[in-house]
Design a protein around this motif. Structure first.
Motif, PDB file in Angstrom:
ATOM      1  N   ALA A 112      32.874 -16.395  10.699  1.00  0.00           N
ATOM      2  CA  ALA A 112      33.286 -15.702   9.470  1.00  0.00           C
ATOM      3  C   ALA A 112      32.910 -14.230   9.532  1.00  0.00           C
ATOM      4  O   ALA A 112      33.700 -13.359   9.136  1.00  0.00           O
ATOM      5  CB  ALA A 112      32.640 -16.367   8.261  1.00  0.00           C
ATOM      6  N   TRP A 113      31.708 -13.955  10.020  1.00  0.00           N
ATOM      7  CA  TRP A 113      31.264 -12.562  10.126  1.00  0.00           C
ATOM      8  C   TRP A 113      32.148 -11.789  11.098  1.00  0.00           C
ATOM      9  O   TRP A 113      32.616 -10.683  10.790  1.00  0.00           O
ATOM     10  CB  TRP A 113      29.809 -12.513  10.592  1.00  0.00           C
ATOM     11  N   LEU A 114      32.404 -12.370  12.260  1.00  0.00           N
ATOM     12  CA  LEU A 114      33.229 -11.701  13.264  1.00  0.00           C
ATOM     13  C   LEU A 114      34.657 -11.506  12.749  1.00  0.00           C
ATOM     14  O   LEU A 114      35.255 -10.438  12.944  1.00  0.00           O
ATOM     15  CB  LEU A 114      33.242 -12.523  14.553  1.00  0.00           C
ATOM     16  N   GLY A 115      35.210 -12.526  12.082  1.00  0.00           N
ATOM     17  CA  GLY A 115      36.553 -12.407  11.528  1.00  0.00           C
ATOM     18  C   GLY A 115      36.638 -11.310  10.474  1.00  0.00           C
ATOM     19  O   GLY A 115      37.608 -10.539  10.433  1.00  0.00           O
ATOM     20  N   THR A 116      35.616 -11.232   9.626  1.00  0.00           N
ATOM     21  CA  THR A 116      35.597 -10.207   8.577  1.00  0.00           C
ATOM     22  C   THR A 116      35.514  -8.812   9.171  1.00  0.00           C
ATOM     23  O   THR A 116      36.247  -7.895   8.762  1.00  0.00           O
ATOM     24  CB  THR A 116      34.404 -10.436   7.628  1.00  0.00           C
ATOM     25  N   VAL A 117      34.617  -8.634  10.137  1.00  0.00           N
ATOM     26  CA  VAL A 117      34.455  -7.323  10.770  1.00  0.00           C
ATOM     27  C   VAL A 117      35.726  -6.915  11.508  1.00  0.00           C
ATOM     28  O   VAL A 117      36.208  -5.777  11.361  1.00  0.00           O
ATOM     29  CB  VAL A 117      33.251  -7.341  11.735  1.00  0.00           C
ATOM     30  N   CYS A 118      36.295  -7.833  12.281  1.00  0.00           N
ATOM     31  CA  CYS A 118      37.529  -7.529  13.014  1.00  0.00           C
ATOM     32  C   CYS A 118      38.673  -7.212  12.053  1.00  0.00           C
ATOM     33  O   CYS A 118      39.467  -6.288  12.296  1.00  0.00           O
ATOM     34  CB  CYS A 118      37.913  -8.702  13.916  1.00  0.00           C
ATOM     35  N   VAL A 127      35.297  -3.770   2.911  1.00  0.00           N
ATOM     36  CA  VAL A 127      34.617  -4.975   2.432  1.00  0.00           C
ATOM     37  C   VAL A 127      33.361  -4.543   1.687  1.00  0.00           C
ATOM     38  O   VAL A 127      32.424  -4.017   2.289  1.00  0.00           O
ATOM     39  CB  VAL A 127      34.265  -5.920   3.599  1.00  0.00           C
ATOM     40  N   GLU A 128      33.325  -4.791   0.393  1.00  0.00           N
ATOM     41  CA  GLU A 128      32.274  -4.237  -0.455  1.00  0.00           C
ATOM     42  C   GLU A 128      31.210  -5.246  -0.850  1.00  0.00           C
ATOM     43  O   GLU A 128      30.308  -4.910  -1.625  1.00  0.00           O
ATOM     44  CB  GLU A 128      32.895  -3.639  -1.711  1.00  0.00           C
ATOM     45  N   SER A 129      31.278  -6.475  -0.327  1.00  0.00           N
ATOM     46  CA  SER A 129      30.246  -7.463  -0.639  1.00  0.00           C
ATOM     47  C   SER A 129      30.314  -8.607   0.351  1.00  0.00           C
ATOM     48  O   SER A 129      31.165  -8.647   1.246  1.00  0.00           O
ATOM     49  CB  SER A 129      30.409  -7.991  -2.072  1.00  0.00           C
ATOM     50  N   PHE A 130      29.434  -9.573   0.161  1.00  0.00           N
ATOM     51  CA  PHE A 130      29.330 -10.756   1.008  1.00  0.00           C
ATOM     52  C   PHE A 130      30.342 -11.828   0.617  1.00  0.00           C
ATOM     53  O   PHE A 130      30.417 -12.879   1.240  1.00  0.00           O
ATOM     54  CB  PHE A 130      27.900 -11.316   0.858  1.00  0.00           C
ATOM     55  N   VAL A 131      31.154 -11.543  -0.382  1.00  0.00           N
ATOM     56  CA  VAL A 131      31.957 -12.586  -1.019  1.00  0.00           C
ATOM     57  C   VAL A 131      32.962 -13.247  -0.076  1.00  0.00           C
ATOM     58  O   VAL A 131      33.198 -14.456  -0.177  1.00  0.00           O
ATOM     59  CB  VAL A 131      32.671 -12.039  -2.275  1.00  0.00           C
ATOM     60  N   LEU A 132      33.569 -12.511   0.855  1.00  0.00           N
ATOM     61  CA  LEU A 132      34.560 -13.111   1.744  1.00  0.00           C
ATOM     62  C   LEU A 132      33.943 -14.237   2.574  1.00  0.00           C
ATOM     63  O   LEU A 132      34.535 -15.298   2.748  1.00  0.00           O
ATOM     64  CB  LEU A 132      35.174 -12.054   2.662  1.00  0.00           C
ATOM     65  N   ILE A 133      32.755 -13.983   3.106  1.00  0.00           N
ATOM     66  CA  ILE A 133      32.073 -14.998   3.889  1.00  0.00           C
ATOM     67  C   ILE A 133      31.541 -16.111   2.987  1.00  0.00           C
ATOM     68  O   ILE A 133      31.607 -17.294   3.329  1.00  0.00           O
ATOM     69  CB  ILE A 133      30.929 -14.367   4.699  1.00  0.00           C
ATOM     70  N   GLU A 134      31.058 -15.739   1.832  1.00  0.00           N
ATOM     71  CA  GLU A 134      30.510 -16.698   0.874  1.00  0.00           C
ATOM     72  C   GLU A 134      31.549 -17.749   0.484  1.00  0.00           C
ATOM     73  O   GLU A 134      31.233 -18.949   0.396  1.00  0.00           O
ATOM     74  CB  GLU A 134      30.037 -15.935  -0.363  1.00  0.00           C
ATOM     75  N   ILE A 135      32.773 -17.334   0.295  1.00  0.00           N
ATOM     76  CA  ILE A 135      33.848 -18.245  -0.100  1.00  0.00           C
ATOM     77  C   ILE A 135      34.047 -19.343   0.934  1.00  0.00           C
ATOM     78  O   ILE A 135      34.281 -20.500   0.595  1.00  0.00           O
ATOM     79  CB  ILE A 135      35.153 -17.453  -0.322  1.00  0.00           C
ATOM     80  N   LEU A 185      44.866  -9.809   4.809  1.00  0.00           N
ATOM     81  CA  LEU A 185      44.736 -10.158   6.221  1.00  0.00           C
ATOM     82  C   LEU A 185      43.270 -10.249   6.625  1.00  0.00           C
ATOM     83  O   LEU A 185      42.892 -11.107   7.432  1.00  0.00           O
ATOM     84  CB  LEU A 185      45.459  -9.126   7.082  1.00  0.00           C
ATOM     85  N   CYS A 186      42.450  -9.395   6.056  1.00  0.00           N
ATOM     86  CA  CYS A 186      41.010  -9.447   6.329  1.00  0.00           C
ATOM     87  C   CYS A 186      40.428 -10.763   5.826  1.00  0.00           C
ATOM     88  O   CYS A 186      39.609 -11.397   6.499  1.00  0.00           O
ATOM     89  CB  CYS A 186      40.312  -8.263   5.671  1.00  0.00           C
ATOM     90  N   LEU A 187      40.850 -11.199   4.646  1.00  0.00           N
ATOM     91  CA  LEU A 187      40.391 -12.470   4.098  1.00  0.00           C
ATOM     92  C   LEU A 187      40.829 -13.635   4.982  1.00  0.00           C
ATOM     93  O   LEU A 187      40.060 -14.572   5.223  1.00  0.00           O
ATOM     94  CB  LEU A 187      40.935 -12.656   2.682  1.00  0.00           C
ATOM     95  N   ALA A 188      42.065 -13.569   5.472  1.00  0.00           N
ATOM     96  CA  ALA A 188      42.566 -14.626   6.350  1.00  0.00           C
ATOM     97  C   ALA A 188      41.711 -14.745   7.605  1.00  0.00           C
ATOM     98  O   ALA A 188      41.378 -15.851   8.053  1.00  0.00           O
ATOM     99  CB  ALA A 188      44.019 -14.357   6.716  1.00  0.00           C
ATOM    100  N   LEU A 189      41.318 -13.605   8.166  1.00  0.00           N
ATOM    101  CA  LEU A 189      40.462 -13.633   9.353  1.00  0.00           C
ATOM    102  C   LEU A 189      39.054 -14.100   9.015  1.00  0.00           C
ATOM    103  O   LEU A 189      38.394 -14.754   9.827  1.00  0.00           O
ATOM    104  CB  LEU A 189      40.415 -12.248  10.000  1.00  0.00           C
ATOM    105  N   ALA A 190      38.582 -13.780   7.810  1.00  0.00           N
ATOM    106  CA  ALA A 190      37.258 -14.237   7.390  1.00  0.00           C
ATOM    107  C   ALA A 190      37.203 -15.756   7.290  1.00  0.00           C
ATOM    108  O   ALA A 190      36.141 -16.361   7.482  1.00  0.00           O
ATOM    109  CB  ALA A 190      36.881 -13.608   6.050  1.00  0.00           C
ATOM    110  N   CYS A 191      38.350 -16.366   7.009  1.00  0.00           N
ATOM    111  CA  CYS A 191      38.420 -17.825   6.870  1.00  0.00           C
ATOM    112  C   CYS A 191      38.672 -18.535   8.192  1.00  0.00           C
ATOM    113  O   CYS A 191      38.927 -19.743   8.207  1.00  0.00           O
ATOM    114  CB  CYS A 191      39.514 -18.206   5.870  1.00  0.00           C
ATOM    115  N   ILE A 192      38.601 -17.808   9.306  1.00  0.00           N
ATOM    116  CA  ILE A 192      38.853 -18.420  10.614  1.00  0.00           C
ATOM    117  C   ILE A 192      37.852 -19.532  10.901  1.00  0.00           C
ATOM    118  O   ILE A 192      38.163 -20.501  11.604  1.00  0.00           O
ATOM    119  CB  ILE A 192      38.808 -17.340  11.725  1.00  0.00           C
TER     120      ILE A 192
END
Length: 216
Positions: A112-118, A127-135, A185-192
């Protein structure tokens, strides 16, 4: 109570555990919650400096590489209610760690971290918070234990699925009506991580159901 369909993690995850066991991060759940607590305190004490923690692609490319890590510490808000969210987050982390072990739990986070960063760097998303990974952790716990009850605010008993379903709906509505395509698209990668861990089980379940209906 477990999910009604069989969740079997892909074999490549066990293979990775044998080959890359050093990726396991002991006490990762506690580390993440402590980072969030520090971020919460930082946001309340020095809100003017919170922007320096945000994952901003242009700032990273300008040399502020710490942002690829520090965004993890930014909580969803600086409201007092965030403390309840952090308690709930720790409960999720602890449950998943007991279910999977340190390596699989660490891998789920790292994906999730790598997907979000990429996603942020590739699509110039902020990305302004931890929420994408948290979800993604909310989705994981609801998939494994949809009928498990937790005491919301230590008072209200509520099943995991009734927490996660509104979160998923709000996420979709926000992405469709209020978000940019870069952030989507960033959210989609975060959910990888969720796709890698649970996608094959969903596919097999749908395939079996299709075959069952076809055989009627």
């Amino acid at each position: 109570m477990r999910t009604t369909f069989c969740v079997t993690l892909p074999r490549w995850i066990s293979w990775l555990e044998k080959k890359l066991g050093w990726l396991s991060i002991p006490h990762l759940g506690m580390i993440l919650v402590c980072l969030q607590v520090l971020g919460y305190a930082f946001a309340r004490l020095r809100p003017d400096l919170t922007d320096a923690l945000v994952l901003d692609a242009s700032a990273v490319f300008a040399g502020e590489v710490w942002r690829v890590v520090t965004f993890i510490a930014i909580p969803l808000s600086d409201s007092f209610l965030m403390l309840f969210v952090l308690w709930f987050l720790y409960y999720i982390f602890r449950t998943l760690r007991r279910e999977w072990g340190d390596f699989k739990f660490s891998l789920y986070f790292l994906l999730a971290w790598l997907g979000t960063v990429c996603g942020a760097l590739a699509f110039d998303a902020c990305v302004e918070s931890f929420v994408l990974i948290e979800i993604t952790f909310f989705f994981a716990i609801a998939t494994l234990f949809p009928n498990y009850e937790v005491q919301l605010f230590y008072i209200l008993p509520i099943k995991m699925k009734w927490i996660t379903i509104p979160v998923a709906i709000l996420m979709v509505v926000q992405q469709v009506f209020f978000s940019t395509w870069q952030m989507s698209l960033c959210l989609a990668l975060a959910c990888i991580n969720y796709i890698c861990f649970f996608g094959p089980s969903f596919y097999r379940t749908i395939q079996r159901e299709f075959q069952r209906r076809k055989g009627k």
